[in-house]
Design an enzyme around this catalytic site. Sequence first.
Site, PDB file in Angstrom:
ATOM      1  CG  ASP A 120      -0.576  -4.264   7.057  1.00  0.00           C
ATOM      2  OD1 ASP A 120       0.540  -4.620   6.670  1.00  0.00           O
ATOM      3  OD2 ASP A 120      -1.388  -3.670   6.332  1.00  0.00           O
ATOM      4  CD  GLU A 125       4.027  -3.257   7.023  1.00  0.00           C
ATOM      5  OE1 GLU A 125       3.197  -4.150   7.214  1.00  0.00           O
ATOM      6  OE2 GLU A 125       4.666  -3.140   5.962  1.00  0.00           O
ATOM      7  N   GLY A 128       0.808  -1.211   0.000  1.00  0.00           N
ATOM      8  CA  GLY A 128       0.000   0.000   0.000  1.00  0.00           C
ATOM      9  C   GLY A 128       0.840   1.260   0.000  1.00  0.00           C
ATOM     10  N   GLY A 187       1.298  -5.272   1.649  1.00  0.00           N
ATOM     11  CA  GLY A 187       0.055  -5.801   1.107  1.00  0.00           C
ATOM     12  C   GLY A 187       0.276  -6.903   0.087  1.00  0.00           C
TER      13      GLY A 187
END
Length: 124
Positions: free
Chosen positions: A114, A106, A35, A83
């Site tokens: 995530d 991240e 992302g 992602g």
Amino acid sequence: MCQQMLDVLLAWRDDPQIHQVAVTGAGERGLCAGGDIVAIYRDINDREGSTEEFWRIEYQLNALIDEYPKPYIALMDGIVLGGGIGISAHGSHRVVTEASKCGMPEVSIGFFPDVGGTHLLARA
């Protein structure tokens, strides 16, 4: 992209003409670089709310991939970050190559990984 993938996978889930799903990148660099962290940061600062919707859809997509009733094959060739890990590593079949570069970038800016990153990596 997440919404489009979610819609297509839901449509194919019960389609008897679809026997398996294969996911590849659309270019020479890799499967998916993840992302747009800068857009997420700006959205959080501007309080526009699109990031919340993005996470909701992305997590629904990852959960669907994890539970998909048909073989879900991801070619994780080249760059597969964030992602990209979500749309590939949750699948039933993952193919990596000597060119695969996988990671959760991240964490370098203090975000918790995530897309189930810690769950996936602990079982890799």
